[in-house]
Design an enzyme around this catalytic site. Structure first.
Site, PDB file in Angstrom:
ATOM      1  N   ASN A   1      -9.630   2.033   8.968  1.00 31.64           N
ATOM      2  CA  ASN A   1      -8.945   1.670  10.206  1.00 31.64           C
ATOM      3  C   ASN A   1      -9.546   2.434  11.392  1.00 31.64           C
ATOM      4  OD1 ASN A   1      -5.420   1.203  11.083  1.00 31.64           O
ATOM      5  ND2 ASN A   1      -7.186   1.174  12.399  1.00 31.64           N
ATOM      6  N   SER A   2      -9.371   3.761  11.377  1.00 36.00           N
ATOM      7  CA  SER A   2      -9.807   4.578  12.517  1.00 36.00           C
ATOM      8  C   SER A   2     -11.286   4.407  12.831  1.00 36.00           C
ATOM      9  CB  SER A   2      -9.541   6.060  12.227  1.00 36.00           C
ATOM     10  OG  SER A   2      -8.170   6.266  12.038  1.00 36.00           O
TER      11      SER A   2
ATOM     12  N   ALA B   1      -9.452   5.863   3.346  1.00 38.13           N
ATOM     13  CA  ALA B   1      -9.393   7.033   4.228  1.00 38.13           C
ATOM     14  C   ALA B   1     -10.662   7.875   4.183  1.00 38.13           C
ATOM     15  CB  ALA B   1      -8.198   7.919   3.915  1.00 38.13           C
ATOM     16  N   GLY B   2     -11.011   8.337   5.354  1.00 35.87           N
ATOM     17  CA  GLY B   2     -12.139   9.262   5.483  1.00 35.87           C
ATOM     18  C   GLY B   2     -13.436   8.621   5.930  1.00 35.87           C
TER      19      GLY B   2
ATOM     20  N   LYS C   1       0.881  -1.165   0.000  1.00 33.06           N
ATOM     21  CA  LYS C   1       0.000   0.000   0.000  1.00 33.06           C
ATOM     22  C   LYS C   1       0.919   1.216   0.000  1.00 33.06           C
ATOM     23  CE  LYS C   1      -3.206   2.690   2.654  1.00 33.06           C
ATOM     24  NZ  LYS C   1      -3.663   3.072   3.991  1.00 33.06           N
TER      25      LYS C   1
ATOM     26  N   GLY D   1      -8.386   9.649   8.953  1.00 31.57           N
ATOM     27  CA  GLY D   1      -8.799   9.803  10.352  1.00 31.57           C
ATOM     28  C   GLY D   1      -9.842  10.873  10.614  1.00 31.57           C
TER      29      GLY D   1
END
Lengths: 254, 66
Positions: free
Chosen positions: A202-203, A180-181, A92, A153
């Site tokens: 992830n977050s 992301a986001g 990645k 995040g």
């Protein structure tokens, strides 16, 4: 979804960071039914084998990242080291331009992608929703591209639907993953509804109050969106289209 | 002689190689990767490469990441 020569049944990739314990991380892996997990490399600390052993318990494919790399050189070195440890060509690719927004560097990412592909890597680059950025990565040979929904995040979701839609429509052969986001299940649904092949998050899971519950909801959301898209949803219309016939209304002469 | 291992000074014997640094972490080498003076060093070269004064060795291992 297809990641180069790998066919995944599940289209959710999850990160392994920010979980309060390995136990919760492992439970979330199960709840999302993910088959691919992102990991990083950092200077060796205490018990360097323990996290690796946790990863092995998941039986998932490992997608090493180059998170935090600010140059092409750093990213390539990290990729080479990752391949050495995980024995995978997957990477990645993140080449960060700005420390505050964590926005990727267009120039650095494209250059690094080109070199890594030549070195035999299967590159999954993280990009913004910039059309030209994605287009150039496809041109150099990336079979997978991962535009952001919004900065890492932030949980702000898919900020620019029109741009993401144009990217999807322009590269039908490329595996596109929103990376992301994502902060809500509705964001995951939007990604699938736009025709994206999958999501990477992830977050949203790890930082939620009840990660297992959120992990479970993400899987359900993605499944619901997939089923819904197969049903052939109605096209959007600029004008109202009455669902109830206006003929035969009482006291009206028609 | 003095070398830097992950940015920290370490005094080592003059005949030390990468393999000796790796062994000092007391973990199987499959769990780590090495860089020397900004360049990646494949595992098969650990035993061949000798260190010299001022060398900068980076040793990394898997870490949670998104």
């Amino acid at each position: 979804m297809k990641i180069y020569n790998i066919n995944l049944k599940n289209n959710i990739i999850i990160g392994s960071s920010k979980y309060s314990s390995d136990k919760i991380f492992l439970k979330c892996v199960k709840k999302t039914e993910t088959e691919m997990i992102t990991v990083a490399l950092r200077k060796i600390g205490d018990n360097p084998d323990s996290f690796y052993k946790t990863l092995q318990k998941t039986k998932c494919k490992i997608l090493p990242n180059t998170a935090g790399c600010f140059s092409e050189k750093e990213a390539i070195n990290t990729a080479l080291m990752s391949r050495d440890i995980f024995e995978t060509d997957l990477i990645k690719l993140e080449v960060i331009q700005n420390e505050i927004t964590l926005a990727p560097s267009k120039k650095g990412t494209i250059k690094a992608a080109e070199k890594l592909l030549k070195l035999g890597f299967k590159v999954l680059p993280y990009t913004t929703d910039d059309f030209d950025f994605v287009s150039k990565l496809v041109d150099v040979g990336c079979k997978v591209v991962m535009p952001w929904g919004s900065p890492i995040g932030t949980g702000k979701g898919l900020k620019n639907i029109k741009k993401l839609k144009k990217i999807r429509e322009s590269f039908p052969e490329t595996t596109l993953i929103i990376d992301a986001g994502i902060g809500r299940v509705s964001h995951a649904c939007q990604a699938i509804e736009l025709g994206y092949d999958g999501i990477l998050l992830n977050s949203a899971i790890a930082r939620s109050e009840k990660p297992e519950l959120f992990a479970s909801s993400i899987l359900n959301a993605v499944r619901a969106a997939e089923i819904s898209m197969k049903s052939g949803p109605i096209p959007e219309s600029e004008n109202a289209i009455a669902s109830t016939s206006s003929k035969g209304i009482a006291f009206r002469k028609n | 002689m003095m070398v830097l291992v992950n940015g920290k000074k370490r005094v080592i014997d003059s005949n030390f190689g990468i393999i000796d640094i790796v062994k000092s972490f007391k973990v199987e080498k499959k769990y780590l990767a090495v860089g020397l003076n900004g360049e990646f060093v494949p595992k098969q070269l650990y035993s061949e490469i000798k260190l010299k004064e001022g060398d900068e060795i980076e040793v990394v291992s898997p870490h949670p990441g998104g």
